[in-house]
Design a protein around this motif. Structure first.
Motif, PDB file in Angstrom:
ATOM      1  N   ARG A 302     -28.982  67.930  25.186  1.00  0.00           N
ATOM      2  CA  ARG A 302     -28.843  67.524  26.590  1.00  0.00           C
ATOM      3  C   ARG A 302     -27.372  67.298  26.937  1.00  0.00           C
ATOM      4  NH1 ARG A 302     -27.796  63.103  28.344  1.00  0.00           N
ATOM      5  NH2 ARG A 302     -28.584  61.856  26.599  1.00  0.00           N
ATOM      6  N   ARG A 303     -26.629  66.697  26.004  1.00  0.00           N
ATOM      7  CA  ARG A 303     -25.202  66.457  26.257  1.00  0.00           C
ATOM      8  C   ARG A 303     -24.468  67.780  26.484  1.00  0.00           C
ATOM      9  NH1 ARG A 303     -23.065  61.459  24.900  1.00  0.00           N
ATOM     10  NH2 ARG A 303     -21.026  62.443  24.610  1.00  0.00           N
ATOM     11  N   LEU A 304     -24.863  68.824  25.690  1.00  0.00           N
ATOM     12  CA  LEU A 304     -24.215  70.140  25.830  1.00  0.00           C
ATOM     13  C   LEU A 304     -24.478  70.710  27.221  1.00  0.00           C
ATOM     14  CD1 LEU A 304     -22.971  72.583  23.829  1.00  0.00           C
ATOM     15  CD2 LEU A 304     -25.192  73.546  24.373  1.00  0.00           C
ATOM     16  N   VAL A 305     -25.732  70.604  27.657  1.00  0.00           N
ATOM     17  CA  VAL A 305     -26.089  71.192  28.959  1.00  0.00           C
ATOM     18  C   VAL A 305     -25.447  70.367  30.095  1.00  0.00           C
ATOM     19  CG1 VAL A 305     -28.025  71.812  30.472  1.00  0.00           C
ATOM     20  CG2 VAL A 305     -28.156  72.278  28.001  1.00  0.00           C
ATOM     21  N   ASP A 306     -25.369  69.045  29.918  1.00  0.00           N
ATOM     22  CA  ASP A 306     -24.658  68.205  30.911  1.00  0.00           C
ATOM     23  C   ASP A 306     -23.207  68.671  31.058  1.00  0.00           C
ATOM     24  OD1 ASP A 306     -26.883  66.638  31.245  1.00  0.00           O
ATOM     25  OD2 ASP A 306     -26.135  64.934  30.061  1.00  0.00           O
ATOM     26  N   LEU A 307     -22.595  68.958  29.919  1.00  0.00           N
ATOM     27  CA  LEU A 307     -21.185  69.368  29.920  1.00  0.00           C
ATOM     28  C   LEU A 307     -21.023  70.700  30.666  1.00  0.00           C
ATOM     29  CD1 LEU A 307     -18.550  68.297  28.735  1.00  0.00           C
ATOM     30  CD2 LEU A 307     -19.098  69.437  26.578  1.00  0.00           C
ATOM     31  N   VAL A 312     -20.563  74.465  35.930  1.00  0.00           N
ATOM     32  CA  VAL A 312     -21.369  75.528  36.549  1.00  0.00           C
ATOM     33  C   VAL A 312     -22.637  74.906  37.146  1.00  0.00           C
ATOM     34  CG1 VAL A 312     -22.605  77.705  36.132  1.00  0.00           C
ATOM     35  CG2 VAL A 312     -20.627  77.127  34.711  1.00  0.00           C
ATOM     36  N   PRO A 313     -22.861  75.031  38.472  1.00  0.00           N
ATOM     37  CA  PRO A 313     -24.148  74.581  39.018  1.00  0.00           C
ATOM     38  C   PRO A 313     -25.251  75.442  38.401  1.00  0.00           C
ATOM     39  CG  PRO A 313     -22.591  75.217  40.759  1.00  0.00           C
ATOM     40  CD  PRO A 313     -21.996  75.663  39.474  1.00  0.00           C
ATOM     41  N   LEU A 314     -26.240  74.818  37.783  1.00  0.00           N
ATOM     42  CA  LEU A 314     -27.160  75.598  36.940  1.00  0.00           C
ATOM     43  C   LEU A 314     -28.290  76.283  37.716  1.00  0.00           C
ATOM     44  CD1 LEU A 314     -27.314  73.360  33.751  1.00  0.00           C
ATOM     45  CD2 LEU A 314     -26.146  75.544  34.053  1.00  0.00           C
ATOM     46  N   GLU A 315     -28.680  75.730  38.851  1.00  0.00           N
ATOM     47  CA  GLU A 315     -29.782  76.324  39.627  1.00  0.00           C
ATOM     48  C   GLU A 315     -29.437  77.780  39.974  1.00  0.00           C
ATOM     49  OE1 GLU A 315     -32.755  74.646  40.663  1.00  0.00           O
ATOM     50  OE2 GLU A 315     -33.317  76.697  41.247  1.00  0.00           O
ATOM     51  N   GLY A 316     -30.226  78.708  39.448  1.00  0.00           N
ATOM     52  CA  GLY A 316     -30.027  80.135  39.746  1.00  0.00           C
ATOM     53  C   GLY A 316     -28.887  80.788  38.981  1.00  0.00           C
ATOM     54  N   LEU A 339     -33.348  76.026  20.935  1.00  0.00           N
ATOM     55  CA  LEU A 339     -34.558  75.998  21.765  1.00  0.00           C
ATOM     56  C   LEU A 339     -34.529  74.795  22.709  1.00  0.00           C
ATOM     57  CD1 LEU A 339     -37.183  77.007  19.035  1.00  0.00           C
ATOM     58  CD2 LEU A 339     -35.834  78.486  20.549  1.00  0.00           C
ATOM     59  N   ASP A 340     -34.008  73.667  22.237  1.00  0.00           N
ATOM     60  CA  ASP A 340     -33.859  72.500  23.125  1.00  0.00           C
ATOM     61  C   ASP A 340     -32.867  72.802  24.233  1.00  0.00           C
ATOM     62  OD1 ASP A 340     -35.460  70.301  21.699  1.00  0.00           O
ATOM     63  OD2 ASP A 340     -34.220  71.104  20.106  1.00  0.00           O
ATOM     64  N   VAL A 341     -31.800  73.519  23.866  1.00  0.00           N
ATOM     65  CA  VAL A 341     -30.794  73.889  24.879  1.00  0.00           C
ATOM     66  C   VAL A 341     -31.457  74.781  25.941  1.00  0.00           C
ATOM     67  CG1 VAL A 341     -28.687  75.247  25.257  1.00  0.00           C
ATOM     68  CG2 VAL A 341     -28.817  73.651  23.326  1.00  0.00           C
ATOM     69  N   ILE A 342     -32.241  75.765  25.497  1.00  0.00           N
ATOM     70  CA  ILE A 342     -32.914  76.666  26.448  1.00  0.00           C
ATOM     71  C   ILE A 342     -33.852  75.859  27.354  1.00  0.00           C
ATOM     72  CG2 ILE A 342     -34.603  78.553  26.634  1.00  0.00           C
ATOM     73  CD1 ILE A 342     -33.329  79.745  24.069  1.00  0.00           C
ATOM     74  N   ASP A 343     -34.589  74.919  26.762  1.00  0.00           N
ATOM     75  CA  ASP A 343     -35.510  74.093  27.572  1.00  0.00           C
ATOM     76  C   ASP A 343     -34.748  73.332  28.657  1.00  0.00           C
ATOM     77  OD1 ASP A 343     -37.639  74.919  26.041  1.00  0.00           O
ATOM     78  OD2 ASP A 343     -37.652  73.140  24.750  1.00  0.00           O
ATOM     79  N   HIS A 344     -33.623  72.712  28.292  1.00  0.00           N
ATOM     80  CA  HIS A 344     -32.843  71.959  29.287  1.00  0.00           C
ATOM     81  C   HIS A 344     -32.316  72.898  30.371  1.00  0.00           C
ATOM     82  CE1 HIS A 344     -32.903  67.978  27.531  1.00  0.00           C
ATOM     83  NE2 HIS A 344     -32.540  68.459  26.351  1.00  0.00           N
ATOM     84  N   LEU A 408     -17.205  78.664  28.848  1.00  0.00           N
ATOM     85  CA  LEU A 408     -17.922  78.577  27.563  1.00  0.00           C
ATOM     86  C   LEU A 408     -17.966  77.127  27.100  1.00  0.00           C
ATOM     87  CD1 LEU A 408     -19.202  80.248  25.184  1.00  0.00           C
ATOM     88  CD2 LEU A 408     -16.995  80.006  24.046  1.00  0.00           C
ATOM     89  N   VAL A 409     -19.173  76.642  26.808  1.00  0.00           N
ATOM     90  CA  VAL A 409     -19.323  75.328  26.186  1.00  0.00           C
ATOM     91  C   VAL A 409     -19.844  75.567  24.774  1.00  0.00           C
ATOM     92  CG1 VAL A 409     -20.436  73.083  26.296  1.00  0.00           C
ATOM     93  CG2 VAL A 409     -19.688  74.203  28.401  1.00  0.00           C
ATOM     94  N   ASP A 410     -19.063  75.105  23.814  1.00  0.00           N
ATOM     95  CA  ASP A 410     -19.301  75.444  22.415  1.00  0.00           C
ATOM     96  C   ASP A 410     -19.935  74.250  21.688  1.00  0.00           C
ATOM     97  OD1 ASP A 410     -19.154  76.274  19.815  1.00  0.00           O
ATOM     98  OD2 ASP A 410     -17.019  76.783  19.839  1.00  0.00           O
ATOM     99  N   GLY A 411     -21.144  74.453  21.199  1.00  0.00           N
ATOM    100  CA  GLY A 411     -21.825  73.372  20.463  1.00  0.00           C
ATOM    101  C   GLY A 411     -21.599  73.447  18.969  1.00  0.00           C
TER     102      GLY A 411
END
Ligand SMILES: NC(=O)c1ccc[n+]([C@@H]2O[C@H](COP(=O)([O-])OP(=O)(O)OC[C@H]3O[C@@H](n4cnc5c(N)ncnc54)[C@H](O)[C@@H]3O)[C@@H](O)[C@H]2O)c1
Ligand SMILES: O=c1ccn([C@@H]2O[C@H](COP(=O)(O)OP(=O)(O)O[C@H]3O[C@H](CO)[C@@H](O)[C@H](O)[C@H]3O)[C@@H](O)[C@H]2O)c(=O)[nH]1
Length: 429
Positions: A302-307, A312-316, A339-344, A408-411
């Motif tokens: 979740r922290r990665l996707v927040d970052l 980047v506005p994620l909707e669409g 898979l958690d990243v994809i779900d978020h 690019l956000v690198d986990g």
């Protein structure tokens, strides 16, 4: 020695091929006919470096596979390499172990001579002696100590380097029910034990069982601690990798398992930490530190996707996810952080396009609605942003030219030309 291996998944197939490689006659007993066919055809049923060559070398001679448990009677030793999954509540589910022990016990009922049954699956203390042993005795009609022996021999191999880890381990641990059983295991492992650098730990069965959980709990908690320190480093605008590299120079700590980022996944750490937490609670102990290790781990995707969403506005948005396997070198996607990243991402309305060198087909059935690309470059084409979920070496030095927005956000801290990007953010640096 004639050896049978019950269960031919990641561990059973690796152990079988490696034992054949060090000179034993091995037969895999497996309920999945596709796996049996693959092994008998000389093909590896899983992606694991060095495995295909060994199976090709020994299949049809010292390595065979069958669905028939009666084959155990041709052998002196049987390893149980069956799954020990977690139940819904996180506790250890022994149903498959019980079923396998029942089938094995029935097959051994007609055997003349001695037989050693070795539990290699990861099981909580007491399982080998109080669950597997009694089932074997009941089904075979033979008492332990009277022609039937049991032992516990945990496995420490890692996915991706399974063959190398099995053949060149730091340690071999076993707890055996008798001196004879221990002697058989020493003989079986002799070519590996003779190698310099392999420690042998001979202990009681319960300790052998717990050593495996303690090992995994230690490593998983170490990564969670590293991630917590990494999250703190990020808040201070400091680079966790530089910090932890220096910390690792202290040989009480060691520089290994110091990579902060998306956290731990896979078929072992999550289920084993949960089984130990549930087991500890059953024993009346509250495992506060292990609970915290899981909490920290669960937060990283979740922290990665927040970052990413800060840029980047994620909707669409079209977002490339680089890496699907839970770590590089394997096609295993069980509990992969990707898979958690994809779900978020999908929960927040993003269109995901995923790339992975080998794991796509293991994700597609559960994620039929995302897009899959043949390469990382293809996934990046037209993307509004990208995340790195697995540190595949194939992703090092990628070109970002095709991206619509070079974010690019690198986990996982791959090797990236930051100057080629508009935005490069590391999860913990
Ligand atoms: N995967 C690893 O890296 C690893 C490393 C060390 C220990 N372990 C432990 O080893 C055990 C096996 O793990 P795995 O990853 O190989 O599991 P897996 O799911 O990959 O393989 C298990 C195999 O057993 C087969 N099977 C199920 N029921 C059977 C039955 N009744 N008779 C015969 N075969 C049956 C399945 O079809 C499957 O092929 C687990 O306890 C795990 O925790 C795994
Ligand atoms: O510094 C690190 C090291 C690992 N990981 C992650 O931790 C997870 C597990 O990695 P690893 O331990 O290399 O893989 P496994 O194949 O799951 O092996 C672990 O689990 C096996 C099954 O029990 C054991 O046999 C091994 O000893 C133990 O390392 C993966 O998601 C990695 O990405 C990190 O995030 N940072």
């Amino acid at each position: 020695m004639n050896v049978s291996i019950v269960g031919s998944g990641y561990v059973g197939t690796t152990v079988a091929a490696c034992l054949a490689d060090i000179g034993h006659d091995v037969i895999n007993i497996e309920i999945d006919e596709d796996i049996v066919e693959a092994i008998n055809a000389g093909e590896a049923p899983i992606h694991e470096s060095g495995l295909a060559e060994r199976i090709a070398d020994h299949a049809g001679s010292s390595l065979r596979a069958t669905t028939d448990y009666d084959a155990v009677r041709e052998t002196d030793v049987t390893f149980l390499c069956l799954p020990t999954p977690q139940s819904e509540d996180g506790s250890l589910d022994l149903a498959i172990m019980r079923a396998g022990a029942e089938s094995l016990g029935r097959a051994l009922a007609d055997e003349d001579g001695d037989h050693l049954v070795v539990v290699k699956s990861t099981v909580l203390p007491g399982t080998t002696e109080d669950v597997v042993g009694p089932v074997l005795e009941a089904e075979s009609g033979t008492a332990i100590g009277d022609g039937l022996e049991i032992a516990m021999n945990p496995e420490f191999l890692r996915m991706g380097t399974a063959v190398e880890d099995f053949l060149e381990p730091d340690k071999i641990v076993f707890g055996a029910s008798s001196d004879g059983a221990a002697e058989t295991l020493r003989e079986l492992y002799a070519p590996i034990l003779d190698r310099q650098g392999t420690d042998l730990v001979e202990t009681d069965v319960r300790e052998a069982e717990l050593i495996k959980y303690a090992n995994n709990a230690f490593l998983a908690s170490k990564v969670s601690l590293v991630n917590e320190l990494g999250n703190i480093a990020k808040e201070y605008d400091a680079d966790a990798y530089e910090v932890l590299e220096a910390v690792g120079l202290d040989d009480r700590i060691s520089e290994r398992f110091m990579r902060s980022g998306l956290g731990w996944g896979g078929s072992c750490f999550p289920k084993d930490v949960n089984a130990l937490r549930a087991g500890a609670r059953d024993q009346g102990y509250e495992p506060a530190l292990l609970d915290a290790a899981v909490t920290v781990n669960d937060a990283q995707p979740r922290r990665l996707v927040d970052l990413l969403e800060e840029h980047v506005p994620l909707e669409g948005a079209r977002i490339a996810v680089l890496g699907l396997s839970f770590k590089p070198g394997t096609d295993d996607v069980r509990k992969s952080r990707a898979l958690d990243v994809i779900d978020h991402l999908t929960d927040r309305g993003a269109d995901v396009v995923a790339a992975d060198p080998v794991a796509i087909e293991n994700v597609r059935p559960d994620y039929p609605d995302i897009e899959y690309a043949a390469s990382a470059e293809a996934a990046l084409e037209g993307a509004d942003g990208a995340v790195v979920a697995t540190d595949w070496p194939e992703f090092d030095g990628l070109s970002f030219d095709g991206m619509a927005r070079r974010v690019l956000v690198d986990g996982r801290r791959i090797d990236v030309d930051e100057d080629a990007l508009e935005v490069y953010e590391g999860l913990t640096w």
